[in-house]
Design a protein around this motif. Structure first.
Motif, PDB file in Angstrom:
ATOM      1  N   VAL A  57      12.620   5.698   6.726  1.00 19.44           N
ATOM      2  CA  VAL A  57      13.264   4.435   6.399  1.00 19.44           C
ATOM      3  C   VAL A  57      12.350   3.272   6.788  1.00 19.44           C
ATOM      4  CG1 VAL A  57      15.625   5.320   6.643  1.00 19.44           C
ATOM      5  CG2 VAL A  57      14.473   4.279   8.620  1.00 19.44           C
ATOM      6  N   TRP A  58      12.625   2.141   6.162  1.00 19.51           N
ATOM      7  CA  TRP A  58      11.916   0.896   6.465  1.00 19.51           C
ATOM      8  C   TRP A  58      12.935  -0.115   6.965  1.00 19.51           C
ATOM      9  CZ3 TRP A  58      10.399   4.443   3.027  1.00 19.51           C
ATOM     10  CH2 TRP A  58       9.043   4.757   2.962  1.00 19.51           C
ATOM     11  N   GLN A 103       5.459   4.383  -6.570  1.00 18.65           N
ATOM     12  CA  GLN A 103       6.673   3.639  -6.922  1.00 18.65           C
ATOM     13  C   GLN A 103       6.384   2.280  -7.569  1.00 18.65           C
ATOM     14  OE1 GLN A 103       8.849   3.366  -3.245  1.00 18.65           O
ATOM     15  NE2 GLN A 103       9.325   5.554  -3.196  1.00 18.65           N
ATOM     16  N   GLY A 104       5.109   1.935  -7.736  1.00 15.96           N
ATOM     17  CA  GLY A 104       4.781   0.642  -8.324  1.00 15.96           C
ATOM     18  C   GLY A 104       3.312   0.583  -8.680  1.00 15.96           C
ATOM     19  N   SER A 105       2.902  -0.574  -9.197  1.00 12.57           N
ATOM     20  CA  SER A 105       1.503  -0.802  -9.562  1.00 12.57           C
ATOM     21  C   SER A 105       1.180  -2.276  -9.356  1.00 12.57           C
ATOM     22  CB  SER A 105       1.254  -0.397 -11.019  1.00 12.57           C
ATOM     23  OG  SER A 105       2.076  -1.165 -11.888  1.00 12.57           O
ATOM     24  N   LEU A 106      -0.090  -2.593  -9.351  1.00  7.25           N
ATOM     25  CA  LEU A 106      -0.515  -3.982  -9.197  1.00  7.25           C
ATOM     26  C   LEU A 106      -0.824  -4.589 -10.552  1.00  7.25           C
ATOM     27  CD1 LEU A 106      -2.969  -3.787  -6.138  1.00  7.25           C
ATOM     28  CD2 LEU A 106      -0.515  -4.299  -6.125  1.00  7.25           C
ATOM     29  N   ASN A 107      -0.463  -5.872 -10.705  1.00  9.21           N
ATOM     30  CA  ASN A 107      -0.897  -6.567 -11.916  1.00  9.21           C
ATOM     31  C   ASN A 107      -2.281  -7.149 -11.689  1.00  9.21           C
ATOM     32  OD1 ASN A 107      -0.416  -8.904 -10.391  1.00  9.21           O
ATOM     33  ND2 ASN A 107       0.387 -10.024 -12.142  1.00  9.21           N
ATOM     34  N   ASP A 108      -2.811  -7.853 -12.680  1.00 10.73           N
ATOM     35  CA  ASP A 108      -4.174  -8.368 -12.589  1.00 10.73           C
ATOM     36  C   ASP A 108      -4.328  -9.445 -11.519  1.00 10.73           C
ATOM     37  OD1 ASP A 108      -2.528 -10.001 -14.250  1.00 10.73           O
ATOM     38  OD2 ASP A 108      -4.297 -11.046 -14.972  1.00 10.73           O
ATOM     39  N   THR A 162      15.348   2.524   2.059  1.00 11.24           N
ATOM     40  CA  THR A 162      14.665   3.802   1.850  1.00 11.24           C
ATOM     41  C   THR A 162      13.474   3.641   0.906  1.00 11.24           C
ATOM     42  OG1 THR A 162      16.248   4.316   0.079  1.00 11.24           O
ATOM     43  CG2 THR A 162      16.720   5.189   2.279  1.00 11.24           C
ATOM     44  N   LEU A 163      13.194   2.408   0.470  1.00  8.42           N
ATOM     45  CA  LEU A 163      12.059   2.121  -0.402  1.00  8.42           C
ATOM     46  C   LEU A 163      11.222   1.018   0.246  1.00  8.42           C
ATOM     47  CD1 LEU A 163      13.979   1.959  -3.802  1.00  8.42           C
ATOM     48  CD2 LEU A 163      12.615   3.880  -2.958  1.00  8.42           C
ATOM     49  N   PRO A 164       9.924   1.188   0.376  1.00  3.89           N
ATOM     50  CA  PRO A 164       9.115   0.150   1.031  1.00  3.89           C
ATOM     51  C   PRO A 164       9.117  -1.169   0.286  1.00  3.89           C
ATOM     52  CG  PRO A 164       7.711   1.857   0.057  1.00  3.89           C
ATOM     53  CD  PRO A 164       9.110   2.371  -0.001  1.00  3.89           C
ATOM     54  N   ALA A 210       0.832  -1.211   0.000  1.00  3.29           N
ATOM     55  CA  ALA A 210       0.000   0.000   0.000  1.00  3.29           C
ATOM     56  C   ALA A 210       0.864   1.258   0.000  1.00  3.29           C
ATOM     57  CB  ALA A 210      -0.928  -0.016   1.209  1.00  3.29           C
ATOM     58  N   GLN A 211       1.949   1.264   0.778  1.00  8.16           N
ATOM     59  CA  GLN A 211       2.830   2.435   0.825  1.00  8.16           C
ATOM     60  C   GLN A 211       3.534   2.659  -0.505  1.00  8.16           C
ATOM     61  OE1 GLN A 211       5.238   1.427   4.241  1.00  8.16           O
ATOM     62  NE2 GLN A 211       3.963   2.612   5.651  1.00  8.16           N
TER      63      GLN A 211
END
Length: 540
Positions: free
Chosen positions: A112-113, A46-51, A134-136, A39-40
């Motif tokens: 940060v994560w 920074q991204g997307s969901l596929n089908d 530094t990226l979720p 979700a973050q």
């Protein structure tokens, strides 16, 4: 002076905070779930969901490891133990200290994560690893690939190894002493891995693999292995070693056997154990028909790297290599239905060295003596064929010691000798060389080994069907060729008989043997007489 308030979220250990390593972040996300990290990532764009609900990201400039930019700190601990050279490139403690301080300063007040996790399924030998990202989605990768502690273990987790990964932080080579703006530095004394300038997640996974390759032989006499492993219903464990293109993933995937792991393992006195808690599968040309288990693992919680979608959709085009051939799927091992948990088994019963011999010389299956096992382990042979890389028009030999040379801090003979020691203590272990390459001639003349026959030979070996058959030594390599195998025509088992011109086979066999000998020269001075004795003949 403005004092920034520290904000912390998630499950945090009472035994460790980031101030203890001199890091003064503003917002810290501790051990978040894959759902929250996904979700973050979406919220940050920074991204997307596929089908299927998997998170899809692009790792940017780097879509693979950068081995020329990986360094090891040379100090009193490593000076006389690490095999220095083009693989293990030395860097000074001063350069490390300077970059470490710059990276910590860079993170002051930032978000940060943090992930607390393990490397090693056997508790006796596992490492505690804290990863700071530094990226979720990079932190999600770590949750998938490393072993996940329980909620209770997280509350008391103590620092051991630290990975600090900041893709946005780039070095200045002229000032900082690196080769490029990107870098990976391993400090065995301080137990820290620094990764800057690259978002490719595999640097973290393989960084810890290199650490285990240093620690386990030294401290525990455990053999670290770049291999997959599975287990039969009777508890018999099989190991599969092989370089890219040899069929390691395909041949170790067997619905009738439990998967211990697909890539990194240790062989201790009484166990074979996975180093990881997940899989990092190549997904170029992935399909439900070819690799149904991996295809089914593409679902919520999985991280897909550098893939492309069909036009105007969120359906992945797994055949599209526009970004890279090295498209990857990272998912927890329990996404594979037949995965064994915990990911460990007993001592191995069968070990398979997989090679794609494009010259059509090596038998489709052969049994190795202890000396031959050590020799072929240290050789790590396969062949690239025309079309796999730009400029390759004829088969080219590839040798990678122990089937993973770039991950070995110690001299390759150390691992080969440790393999020999394990085999000596366990004489009932069978070691097999499997040729998944060509038969009936070299690439362009013969044909690729029938996968059905390869599976039949491996299954016969694991069932014990080859224990009492007749064997004949190969005239050049000395490998023991079984003369019969259920489900495989007898003529297939003897490669010389599949060639139209047996004399041409002999000449090509000698040429391949010479390539083995030439490659082995770099290890001769450190290798034992037993290993040297398994060298193939170069004359008839």
């Amino acid at each position: 002076m403005i004092i920034m308030e520290l904000r912390e979220f998630g499950t945090k250990s009472s035994s460790f905070d980031l101030n203890s390593i001199g890091l003064d972040a503003g917002t810290i996300h501790w051990n978040l779930s894959n759902e929250k990290l996904t979700a973050q990532t979406l919220e940050l764009g920074q991204g997307s969901l596929n089908d299927k609900g998997a998170l899809c990201v692009n790792t940017g400039k780097f879509t693979g490891r950068s081995p020329k930019d990986k360094f090891v700190v040379k100090d009193s601990l490593t000076e006389n133990s690490v095999d220095w050279g083009d693989i293990n490139i030395a860097i000074t403690k001063e350069i490390f200290d300077n970059l470490y301080q710059k990276m910590r300063s860079y993170l002051a007040g930032k978000e940060v994560w943090v992930r607390n996790c393990y490397a090693g399924a056997d508790p006796t030998y596992r490492l505690r690893v804290t990863v700071i990202n530094t990226l979720p989605w990079a932190n999600l990768f770590c949750n998938n690939l490393f072993i996940r502690p329980s909620e209770e273990e997280l509350t008391t987790f103590e620092k051991e190894w630290v990975i600090l990964q900041i893709p946005e932080f780039e070095a200045n080579p002229e000032v900082d002493g690196t080769r490029s703006a990107n870098f990976t530095i391993v400090n065995f004394s301080e137990k820290v891995i620094l990764i800057g300038g690259s978002a490719y997640t595999g640097e973290m996974k393989k960084g810890i693999f290199s650490v285990l390759n240093f620690i386990l032989p030294h401290q525990y006499n455990v053999l670290p292995m770049h291999c997959s492993a599975n287990e039969g219903k009777e508890g018999d464990v099989s190991l599969f070693f092989g370089l890219s293109g040899t069929g390691k993933t395909t041949l170790s995937a067997d619905a009738s056997r439990s998967l211990i792991g697909d890539d990194e393992h240790g062989w201790a006195d009484s166990s074979v154990f996975n180093f990881e808690g997940g899989c990092y599968a190549k997904c170029i040309d992935l399909s439900a028909e070819k690799e149904p288990e991996i295809y089914a693992a593409i679902k919520p919680g999985t991280l897909l790297e550098n893939i492309s979608f069909f036009k105007d959709s969120n359906v992945v085009d797994f055949a599209d290599a526009t970004i890279t051939e090295n498209t990857r799927a990272a998912y927890p091992i329990d996404y594979i239905p037949n995965a064994k948990e915990p990911s460990l088994g007993g001592k191995p019963k069968n070990i398979f060295f997989l090679t794609c011999d494009a010259f059509g010389i090596l038998p489709p299956i052969s049994k190795l003596t202890k000396a031959q096992a050590m020799y072929h382990f240290i050789s790590g042979y396969t062949a690239k064929v025309a079309g796999t890389e730009v400029g390759i028009t004829e088969p080219q030999t590839t040798f990678s010691a122990c089937f993973g040379r770039v991950f070995l801090p110690l001299h390759p003979t150390k691992y080969a000798e440790l393999l020999g020691e394990k085999l000596a203590k366990n004489p009932d272990v069978n070691v097999w060389l499997i040729n998944t390459g060509w038969t009936g001639g070299k690439y362009g003349v013969g044909k690729r080994m029938n996968l059905k026959y390869t599976r039949a030979m491996i299954n016969a070996a694991m069932r014990g069907d080859l224990d009492k058959v007749e064997y004949v030594p190969h005239v050049v390599f000395g490998l023991l060729k079984p003369q019969s195998c259920p489900g495989v025509p007898a003529e297939v088992l003897n490669p010389r008989t599949t060639w139209a011109d047996p004399e041409a086979y002999d000449q090509q066999a000698l040429a391949l043997a010479q390539l083995f000998v030439n490659n082995f020269k770099q290890y001769e001075d450190e290798a034992s007489e037993e290993i040297r004795s398994a060298s193939p003949r170069t004359t008839l």
